[in-house]
Design a protein around this motif. Sequence first.
Motif, mmCIF file in Angstrom:
data_model
loop_
_atom_site.group_PDB
_atom_site.id
_atom_site.type_symbol
_atom_site.label_atom_id
_atom_site.label_comp_id
_atom_site.label_asym_id
_atom_site.label_seq_id
_atom_site.Cartn_x
_atom_site.Cartn_y
_atom_site.Cartn_z
ATOM 1 N N VAL A 119 -8.745 -58.107 -6.539
ATOM 2 C CA VAL A 119 -8.344 -57.372 -7.781
ATOM 3 C C VAL A 119 -9.629 -56.993 -8.405
ATOM 4 O O VAL A 119 -10.167 -57.647 -9.344
ATOM 5 C CB VAL A 119 -7.583 -58.623 -8.739
ATOM 6 N N TYR A 171 -7.038 -65.805 -13.336
ATOM 7 C CA TYR A 171 -6.399 -64.978 -12.651
ATOM 8 C C TYR A 171 -5.406 -64.325 -13.322
ATOM 9 O O TYR A 171 -5.309 -62.832 -13.405
ATOM 10 C CB TYR A 171 -5.734 -65.658 -11.342
ATOM 11 N N GLU A 172 -4.561 -64.946 -14.053
ATOM 12 C CA GLU A 172 -3.324 -64.022 -14.921
ATOM 13 C C GLU A 172 -3.943 -63.230 -15.996
ATOM 14 O O GLU A 172 -3.379 -61.970 -15.976
ATOM 15 C CB GLU A 172 -2.517 -65.420 -15.517
ATOM 16 N N ARG A 177 -6.720 -61.537 -15.712
ATOM 17 C CA ARG A 177 -7.261 -60.479 -15.009
ATOM 18 C C ARG A 177 -6.234 -59.468 -14.708
ATOM 19 O O ARG A 177 -6.343 -58.270 -14.814
ATOM 20 C CB ARG A 177 -7.876 -60.973 -13.821
ATOM 21 N N VAL A 178 -5.173 -60.287 -13.966
ATOM 22 C CA VAL A 178 -4.129 -59.392 -13.470
ATOM 23 C C VAL A 178 -3.347 -58.365 -14.597
ATOM 24 O O VAL A 178 -3.000 -57.425 -14.549
ATOM 25 C CB VAL A 178 -3.142 -60.201 -12.727
ATOM 26 N N LEU A 179 -3.009 -59.326 -15.656
ATOM 27 C CA LEU A 179 -2.193 -58.564 -16.870
ATOM 28 C C LEU A 179 -3.259 -57.602 -17.496
ATOM 29 O O LEU A 179 -2.444 -56.725 -17.896
ATOM 30 C CB LEU A 179 -1.877 -59.775 -17.895
ATOM 31 N N ALA A 207 0.390 -55.594 -12.510
ATOM 32 C CA ALA A 207 0.966 -56.782 -12.696
ATOM 33 C C ALA A 207 2.370 -57.042 -12.299
ATOM 34 O O ALA A 207 2.531 -57.957 -11.692
ATOM 35 C CB ALA A 207 0.864 -57.059 -14.117
ATOM 36 N N ARG A 223 -7.612 -71.861 -11.998
ATOM 37 C CA ARG A 223 -7.123 -70.981 -12.739
ATOM 38 C C ARG A 223 -7.795 -69.606 -12.273
ATOM 39 O O ARG A 223 -6.953 -68.566 -12.440
ATOM 40 C CB ARG A 223 -7.472 -71.194 -14.309
ATOM 41 N N TYR A 224 -8.920 -69.517 -11.818
ATOM 42 C CA TYR A 224 -9.389 -68.299 -11.408
ATOM 43 C C TYR A 224 -8.865 -67.796 -10.277
ATOM 44 O O TYR A 224 -9.373 -66.371 -10.157
ATOM 45 C CB TYR A 224 -11.153 -68.567 -11.402
#
Lengths: 119, 253
Positions: free
Chosen positions: A26, A95-96, A98-100, A106, B107-108
């Motif tokens: 990503v 992560y969330e 970054r993806v959103l 997403a 979380r990362y």
Amino acid sequence: CRIQRCNSNYVASTSPASGLQEDASVDVDYCIALRAYALCVKRQARSCRGDLVYHSAVFPIKELFFKHNCSSDGPTSFAKAPSTPRPAASELCNYENRVLMSGSAAQQKKYAHCGLFGD
Amino acid sequence: PHLRTFRDEFQTCKVEGAWPLIDNRFLSVQVTNVPVVLGSSATATSKITVIFKSYLGCSDQKVYQATTDDLPLAFQDGTRSGGESGSLSVSERGGSGVGRQVRIQARYIGTSIIIRRVGSYLTFAIRMPEDTLDFSEDGGGLQLCLHGCPRNELIKEHTVSRQSQRPRLQGANTEPGPLRPPHQAYTVERATAKCRETLQVEDVYFQSCVFDLLTTGDPEFSMAAYGALEDLKALPPSKLKQNPPRTPPNPSR
């Protein structure tokens, strides 16, 4: 003409030390950095007219967009404060988020589950 | 142990000794399985090691290890969290659940892990974003969570039989045989009744519970399947939650 500041921000936000994973699946953060860089360079157009450093900076940007498959519209979290070196660690390390932030991609993101138990 | 793979396959495997569950660029998980009953090929998990590989800007490498004697609330270096803004953390999971539970949040990489101690063995559950798994990787890399058990380690794949009401293990021995311990404490009827106390739906978790009681005669094992189902509910395979797109206020309105 402050083209050097654009260049140094771009280098700082895309160097490995900035937390961007070269091989990360990503690389939304890279596209954010690239869009911020393009915006920063564009803003220098008037004051850097005729400056060789400026023109050599403009030339590869289109190529980088194509090479990294970055869309030209999308979040440029550096845009508001060109001096901000890179996305806040809390964004980069979630992560969330970054993806959103990557917008369209997403929708396809899913989680998978694995379990091991009993005998 | 019983295995639910990332592709939602259910298997019961021998896999005695140390085996990799996951091994990718973000983390490695290895389990050690030991025989449960002498003379039986049934094994259960006595040690779990999780290595979170360093992720620049977010976390250094961290190692977590649990054994049946020790379920620590910290990584091996003594810390309970790592990286920027707690992007990696270990915590105790309370609630009515079965046995003591530890939850690790990374979380990362959008990953959550639950490790439980049920009786004298461990259970493991993980939820990871699909795009951090390399499904395309060929079977070369041994990863039980990705590819399931090697054929020669497979005891049986679980399918819910249509004909009989009673759960059957596909190809399971119906006569006393290697799968039944020398001191058989459970009949199928008693094992079924015992498992029905905690698992009302006769699905693969129910079948696993019956299998465990028949092969070990140990009532504690009836809680392993129940705990695994609780973990599935806590870490469901699912789509990434989408925050409702913020629509700009309509000027005409």
